[in-house]
Design a protein around this motif. Structure first.
Motif, short mmCIF file in Angstrom:
data_model
loop_
_atom_site.label_atom_id
_atom_site.label_comp_id
_atom_site.label_asym_id
_atom_site.label_seq_id
_atom_site.Cartn_x
_atom_site.Cartn_y
_atom_site.Cartn_z
N GLU A 89 0.83 -1.21 0.00
CA GLU A 89 0.00 0.00 0.00
C GLU A 89 0.86 1.26 0.00
OE1 GLU A 89 -3.32 0.47 -0.08
OE2 GLU A 89 -3.65 -1.68 -0.29
N LEU A 90 0.52 2.21 -0.85
CA LEU A 90 1.19 3.50 -0.84
C LEU A 90 0.96 4.17 0.51
CD1 LEU A 90 2.63 5.91 -2.18
CD2 LEU A 90 0.40 6.60 -3.10
N ARG A 91 2.05 4.61 1.14
CA ARG A 91 1.93 5.31 2.41
C ARG A 91 2.11 6.81 2.15
NH1 ARG A 91 -0.05 5.89 7.46
NH2 ARG A 91 1.17 7.42 8.58
N ARG A 92 0.99 7.54 2.24
CA ARG A 92 1.07 8.99 2.04
C ARG A 92 1.32 9.71 3.36
NH1 ARG A 92 -3.52 7.59 -1.21
NH2 ARG A 92 -3.10 7.94 -3.40
N GLY A 93 0.70 9.22 4.42
CA GLY A 93 0.80 9.88 5.72
C GLY A 93 -0.29 10.89 5.93
N ALA A 94 -0.36 11.36 7.19
CA ALA A 94 -1.47 12.22 7.60
C ALA A 94 -1.49 13.54 6.85
CB ALA A 94 -1.39 12.48 9.10
N SER A 95 -0.32 14.03 6.43
CA SER A 95 -0.31 15.31 5.72
C SER A 95 0.48 15.21 4.43
CB SER A 95 0.27 16.40 6.63
OG SER A 95 1.54 16.03 7.11
N GLY A 96 0.60 14.00 3.90
CA GLY A 96 1.30 13.83 2.62
C GLY A 96 2.80 13.99 2.71
N ALA A 97 3.35 13.93 3.92
CA ALA A 97 4.78 14.18 4.11
C ALA A 97 5.58 12.90 4.33
CB ALA A 97 5.00 15.13 5.27
N ALA A 98 4.95 11.74 4.23
CA ALA A 98 5.69 10.50 4.45
C ALA A 98 6.85 10.41 3.47
CB ALA A 98 4.76 9.29 4.28
N GLY A 99 8.00 9.99 3.97
CA GLY A 99 9.17 9.81 3.11
C GLY A 99 10.04 11.04 2.94
N GLU A 100 9.70 12.15 3.61
CA GLU A 100 10.48 13.40 3.43
C GLU A 100 11.74 13.40 4.29
OE1 GLU A 100 10.31 15.85 1.45
OE2 GLU A 100 8.31 15.73 0.55
N ILE A 101 12.53 12.35 4.13
CA ILE A 101 13.67 12.17 5.02
C ILE A 101 14.82 13.14 4.75
CG2 ILE A 101 13.15 9.73 5.36
CD1 ILE A 101 15.54 9.18 3.46
N GLY A 102 14.77 13.83 3.62
CA GLY A 102 15.86 14.76 3.30
C GLY A 102 16.04 15.85 4.33
N HIS A 103 14.99 16.14 5.06
CA HIS A 103 15.07 17.24 6.03
C HIS A 103 15.11 16.77 7.48
CE1 HIS A 103 15.26 20.05 2.85
NE2 HIS A 103 14.26 19.43 2.26
N ILE A 104 15.64 15.58 7.66
CA ILE A 104 15.98 15.12 9.01
C ILE A 104 17.43 15.49 9.29
CG2 ILE A 104 16.33 13.08 10.46
CD1 ILE A 104 14.04 11.74 8.89
N PRO A 105 17.65 16.29 10.34
CA PRO A 105 19.04 16.66 10.67
C PRO A 105 19.83 15.47 11.20
CG PRO A 105 17.46 18.22 11.62
CD PRO A 105 16.68 17.02 11.16
N VAL A 106 21.04 15.30 10.68
CA VAL A 106 21.88 14.19 11.12
C VAL A 106 23.25 14.66 11.59
CG1 VAL A 106 20.74 12.44 9.71
CG2 VAL A 106 22.64 13.77 8.74
N ASP A 107 23.45 15.98 11.62
CA ASP A 107 24.73 16.52 12.11
C ASP A 107 24.50 17.93 12.63
OD1 ASP A 107 27.23 17.42 12.64
OD2 ASP A 107 28.08 16.93 10.68
N PRO A 108 24.57 18.08 13.97
CA PRO A 108 24.28 19.40 14.57
C PRO A 108 25.23 20.48 14.08
CG PRO A 108 24.53 17.69 16.26
CD PRO A 108 24.92 17.06 14.96
N LEU A 109 26.42 20.09 13.60
CA LEU A 109 27.39 21.07 13.12
C LEU A 109 27.42 21.12 11.60
CD1 LEU A 109 30.33 20.26 15.58
CD2 LEU A 109 28.57 22.03 15.80
N GLY A 110 26.46 20.45 10.95
CA GLY A 110 26.45 20.39 9.49
C GLY A 110 26.06 21.73 8.88
#
Lengths: 326, 326
Positions: B170-191
């Motif tokens: 099943e396609l997972r859209r999410g509650a606001s259509g933002a599922a999969g938007e992993i590009g904007h997860i911070p992974v380096d506080p000094l990045g």
């Protein structure tokens, strides 16, 4: 009676390292009785103790084991829900390579079907069950249909950090049962080493253990309670530790939403016993994070967060819900 | 003909900033014709161009528009799949507050139902459709039933970084259509700062733009091609840039699996045109990451990764699959 056992009584047990919590659900899905017993460690004690917990809660509810459509168990450790077996549940004194828990308990209960699931998954299912029955059709992304399935992450702030996922009303286990294991996602390349072998895992910042390392209990009460009390009293260091912790929990919420876009993130686990005070600082941290980013702001993260229900043993309820499908 | 339109022809269009790719699926779900046209920018050009693409691909397949059960469109930008509207698709020259694309295209096609979906979601659905039809029952977590639904993340390494999710078919859209938007997860506080307002977002390390910033094209070819060529030729700096990029993509894979535990992660987007060479370095990076952690090792991340199919326009195919449900 429907295919999923709706229309029958079920029992769920949340089996932890020190206690077993049990709940009896009636055919309408209401909690009609609960039970709490100490955990007896080791394979035999575990099975016998679980069977007694089932009999206790059934008796409290005025019914008999024979009417149960199924029993569900939530267990910390590596669970194979298909075979009903548990491995290395060290917390429970189970060192066997593989304990056929479902089969053994079913035998002691005269053949009632038993399902086994990991503790985070039952907590997520339980939270979804309770939230669905106290529907708020206007949540973020809510489209006004109160009959919509629950959609949430249960974020357990226990010793460690992990989550359970219910997506569009369905438990998400994943291809290898690892869905929701966000505690071991690295979020700081220079962060502290994690027992898992990596560095800077989210769990090193947002867990009971992380909080305790930053603010060890000095007065014999739980570290989170002492920390929040000191912060409330104006201790600058405590305020900083508390706010860093809240920011880390907020980062876990953000990560869950940016990946799965769950409608709700439910805070549970030991640290969540802080209640409204925890919710407040986590929501503040989410609003603070959103200030720098219109994109984050549009996701209304603070509005998605809530506390796990405390009026019922939510993991036991979830286990009972899964017991319907046994 | 089933309720979901299975048993009918459908067309899918993948509408990008420079070109429209189209695919005609036959009643068995096979791709029987494809088309490629330049995108005409602006609302009118977009609708007319899409209608012509549909007529073209239908004619190539030897059928007529009247036989179509539906048409699906994949569009970059903010899409409301329920209303069939598109907002701020700046890449396509659509600046209207809200363009009722589904309705307008349906009118031009004599009333054929049209559905609109974002480009990542159609790519994920397309990849799932193609993988399901070339079943490999022995993937990680595979339980041997070849009829199992596909379960994957489509990880688009384009200018930016984002993913589409198909969970248990099943396609997972999410509650606001933002599922999969992993590009904007911070992974380096000094990045580095991200245009989204945050700092150290995953997209700043694992995207075409990040790669190009670290290794600008010097010879008029795509930056990824030049980088990998230089690395292959032994340029130390190129090797370092390539391996850092591969490590960042591997981190994206790890993040997706530790959150959703998808069975497969499919690499797509412009950078994935590198093909096997990209797959190799990403798998190496995943094996390297797993060396320090038995837990990560147990997840067999490297085995889950594969390249997006290139023998069919996968996003257009996904749009056509969604068109069945129009």
């Amino acid at each position: 009676m429907g295919k999923d056992g709706m229309g029958s009584y079920t029992v769920g047990l949340d089996i932890g390292g020190t206690k077993i919590l049990g709940a009896l659900l009636d055919p309408a899905g209401e909690v009609v009785a609960t039970v709490r017993r100490p955990t007896v460690h080791g394979a035999d004690g575990l099975v016998t103790g679980a069977a007694e917990a089932v009999r206790d809660v059934v008796a409290s509810g005025g019914v008999e084991v024979g009417v149960l459509a199924g029993v569900g168990l939530g267990i910390p450790g590596i669970v194979d829900h298909r075979s009903g077996t548990v491995r290395h549940a060290v917390n429970l004194g189970v060192h066997d390579d593989e304990l056929p828990l479902a089969e053994l308990l079913s035998e002691q209960l005269g053949g009632v079907p038993v399902v086994v699931e990991n503790d985070l998954n039952v907590a997520a299912v339980g939270a979804a069950h309770v939230l669905e029955r106290t529907a708020e059709p206007d949540g973020p992304g809510g489209d006004g249909d109160a009959g919509a399935h629950e959609d949430l992450a249960f974020l357990a702030l226990g010793t460690g950090l992990a989550s359970g996922l219910v997506l569009d009303g369905e438990l998400r286990r994943g291809a290898s049962g690892a869905a929701g294991e966000i505690g071991h996602i690295p979020v700081d390349p220079l962060g502290p080493e994690c027992p898992c072998g990596q560095r800077g895992c989210l769990e090193r910042f947002a867990s009971g253990k992380a909080l305790e390392a930053a603010w060890p209990a000095r007065h014999g009460r739980p570290a989170p309670v002492e920390l929040f009390e000191a912060a409330r009293a104006g201790d600058q260091e405590a305020i900083e530790v508390r706010d860093r912790f809240a920011d880390a929990v907020a980062s876990a919420v953000r990560l869950l939403v940016l990946t799965t876009d769950v409608r709700h993130v439910v805070l549970g686990g030991g640290v969540a016993q802080l209640g409204a005070e925890l919710l407040d600082v986590v929501q503040d941290a989410l609003r603070e994070q959103a200030k720098v980013s219109a994109f984050l702001g549009s996701l209304r993260l603070a509005d998605r967060v809530r506390l796990a229900p405390t009026h019922v043993p939510v993991a036991a309820v979830g286990a009972a819900v899964l017991g319907r499908r046994g």
